[in-house]
Scaffold this active site. Structure first.
Site, PDB file in Angstrom:
ATOM      1  N   ILE A 120       0.747   6.850  -0.310  1.00 19.75           N
ATOM      2  CA  ILE A 120       0.300   5.687   0.549  1.00 19.75           C
ATOM      3  C   ILE A 120      -1.241   5.711   0.201  1.00 19.75           C
ATOM      4  O   ILE A 120      -1.861   6.841   0.141  1.00 19.75           O
ATOM      5  CB  ILE A 120       0.116   6.447   1.945  1.00 19.75           C
ATOM      6  CG1 ILE A 120       1.852   6.507   2.383  1.00 19.75           C
ATOM      7  CG2 ILE A 120      -0.216   5.547   3.165  1.00 19.75           C
ATOM      8  CD1 ILE A 120       1.847   7.519   3.803  1.00 19.75           C
ATOM      9  N   CYS A 121      -1.785   4.501   0.242  1.00 21.48           N
ATOM     10  CA  CYS A 121      -3.147   4.212  -0.163  1.00 21.48           C
ATOM     11  C   CYS A 121      -3.711   3.889   1.314  1.00 21.48           C
ATOM     12  O   CYS A 121      -3.333   2.768   1.559  1.00 21.48           O
ATOM     13  CB  CYS A 121      -2.959   3.022  -1.110  1.00 21.48           C
ATOM     14  SG  CYS A 121      -4.735   2.888  -1.514  1.00 21.48           S
ATOM     15  N   LEU A 122      -4.299   4.823   1.945  1.00 19.03           N
ATOM     16  CA  LEU A 122      -5.156   4.691   3.043  1.00 19.03           C
ATOM     17  C   LEU A 122      -6.389   5.345   3.304  1.00 19.03           C
ATOM     18  O   LEU A 122      -6.386   6.480   2.771  1.00 19.03           O
ATOM     19  CB  LEU A 122      -4.209   4.860   4.071  1.00 19.03           C
ATOM     20  CG  LEU A 122      -4.681   4.668   5.688  1.00 19.03           C
ATOM     21  CD1 LEU A 122      -4.770   3.258   5.975  1.00 19.03           C
ATOM     22  CD2 LEU A 122      -3.849   5.215   6.565  1.00 19.03           C
ATOM     23  N   ASN A 143       0.746  -1.344   0.204  1.00 19.49           N
ATOM     24  CA  ASN A 143       0.003  -0.117  -0.063  1.00 19.49           C
ATOM     25  C   ASN A 143       0.869   1.265   0.028  1.00 19.49           C
ATOM     26  O   ASN A 143       0.454   2.248   0.196  1.00 19.49           O
ATOM     27  CB  ASN A 143      -1.072   0.070   1.204  1.00 19.49           C
ATOM     28  CG  ASN A 143      -1.794  -1.121   1.251  1.00 19.49           C
ATOM     29  OD1 ASN A 143      -1.535  -2.125   2.192  1.00 19.49           O
ATOM     30  ND2 ASN A 143      -2.591  -1.340   0.230  1.00 19.49           N
TER      31      ASN A 143
END
Ligand SMILES: [Zn+2]
Ligand SMILES: [Zn+2]
Ligand SMILES: [Zn+2]
Lengths: 111, 218
Positions: free
Chosen positions: B87-89, B79
Site C-alpha cells: 500500500i502507498c499511503l 495505490n
C-alpha cells in the site's frame, strides 16, 4: 520481609488537571494519545503515577505524558511535531491548579 | 506487561466494543503483534459490497514506528500493488504519528479506496488505466471486488462460469480475440495489451504493428 496489608484508609485522591473535562462524554479526553494510558496513571516506562511522571502541555493545548512526548520528539520521524496536529512542538508554561484537595503540590514545570 | 502489548491489547478490545465502524481485528497465530484486519468496501465506489482483509504487523517500537499493513485481499486500485497488496499511503510511512491507532489506520485505508491518488501510484499499470479510462477502470475494480472480495456480480460475470482473465486484466474481449486470431497465445496477448494500457482512447493511439512487435518479443 513480608508485609501483609490488612487495612488501609484512603486519605486523598488526586488527578492531573488537564483542562479537559472527564464528564463531557469524550472518552479520549483523559487518555495520553501516545500510550493510551489515562493521565491518572503513569506512562509505560514509570511505575508510580505522580510528580515523577508529569504531564506536558504544548502551546497547541495538546497534553501528553512528558516521557511519552519526549520519546516521540526524540525520534527522527517526529520532525519535532505535535503528534496530534503536526505543528512544531512548543512546550507551554502551565501551572497545575485545582488539584483535588489532599494532593501534594504537584506542579510539573515543563521547560 | 510491556507498553506495546498493553496498548495493542487495548486497541483490540476497543475495536471489539465498537459495533458501529464494521472494522474487525483478529489474531493471526496467537500473537497480538500479527493481526488480520478487515473492513467493508466504501459505498458508491467499485469496492462496495466487498470485504477487504489486511495483514497487520506491529513493529517493536510501536507506536513510535508505523504499523506495517498490506492487503491480503486482491484490490484493483492505483495505490495498491495488484500483485503483492503493498500500500502507498503517507501515514504508513513518513506521516505516521503515535496517536494513530490500528482502527484509525484501517479507516484511512477505507478512505483511500474512496479517493485514489494516481499521481503517487503503487501500481503504475493500474494508475495508467485509472487516468486514461476511468469507466473501464471502475468496471475492472468492480470485477475484482466481485471475484476476490465477495462483492456483487457485474455485467461481465453474468452467465460466465469461472474467472474471466480478460475482465481481470481490464481489457475488451474483442481486442484480445483480434490479436489471438493472428496466432498469438491468449495469455501473451492479455499480458501485452495490459502492459501497453490498450484501453479507451489509448486504443486509437497505439498502432496494431506496435502490438504485434511486442507480441513477437520474448
Ligand atoms: Zn503516555
Ligand atoms: Zn513516565
Ligand atoms: Zn498539538
Amino acid at each position: 520481609m513480608k508485609v501483609i496489608i490488612k487495612r488501609w484508609h484512603a486519605v486523598a485522591q488526586w488527578r492531573w488537571d488537564t483542562g479537559v473535562s472527564s464528564d463531557d462524554g469524550d472518552e479520549e479526553g483523559d487518555v495520553c494519545g501516545i500510550c493510551r494510558v489515562p493521565f491518572e496513571g503513569c506512562c509505560p516506562s514509570c511505575k508510580v503515577p505522580g510528580d515523577d511522571c508529569p504531564l506536558i502541555w504544548g502551546e497547541c493545548t495538546h497534553v501528553f505524558h512528558m516521557h511519552c512526548l519526549l520519546r516521540w520528539i526524540g525520534t527522527a520521524a517526529s520532525n519535532q511535531q505535535c503528534p496530534m496536529d503536526r505543528r512544531p512542538w512548543v512546550t507551554a508554561e502551565r501551572k497545575v491548579k485545582n488539584l483535588v484537595p489532599g494532593a501534594g503540590a504537584a506542579a510539573p514545570s515543563a521547560s | 506487561m510491556d507498553a506495546r502489548l498493553r496498548r495493542v491489547n487495548k486497541e483490540i478490545a476497543d475495536c471489539k466494543n465498537d459495533k458501529t465502524s464494521n472494522i474487525t481485528l483478529d489474531l493471526v497465530d496467537n500473537s497480538p503483534f500479527h493481526l488480520k484486519g478487515s473492513f467493508p468496501g466504501p459505498e458508491d465506489t467499485p469496492y462496495q459490497g466487498g470485504i477487504f482483509e489486511v495483514d497487520i504487523l506491529i513493529p517493536d517500537a510501536y507506536p513510535f514506528q508505523p504499523v506495517k499493513m498490506k492487503f491480503t485481499t486482491k484490490v484493483y486500485h492505483p495505490n495498491v500493488s495488484s500483485a503483492s497488496g503493498a500500500i502507498c499511503l503517507d501515514i504508513l510511512k513518513d506521516a505516521w504519528s503515535p496517536v494513530l491507532t490500528l482502527k484509525s489506520t484501517l479507516i484511512s485505508l477505507q478512505s483511500l479506496l474512496c479517493s485514489p491518488e494516481p499521481n503517487d501510484p503503487q501500481d503504475a499499470e493500474v494508475a495508467k488505466h485509472y487516468t486514461t479510462s476511468k469507466g473501464s477502470f471502475e468496471e475492472t475494480a468492480r470485477y475484482w471486488t466481485h471475484i476476490y472480495a465477495g462483492g456483487p456480480g457485474t455485467k461481465q460475470s453474468k452467465g460466465s462460469a469461472g474467472r474471466d482473465e480478460v475482465a481481470i486484466a481490464g481489457l475488451e474481449q474483442a481486442h484480445v480475440d483480434q490479436f489471438e486470431s493472428l496466432g498469438f497465445p491468449r495469455n501473451k496477448v492479455i499480458d501485452v495489451l495490459r502492459r501497453l494500457n490498450y484501453r479507451g482512447a489509448n486504443v486509437a493511439q497505439i498502432p496494431e504493428d506496435r502490438i504485434v512487435e511486442e507480441l513477437l518479443k520474448v
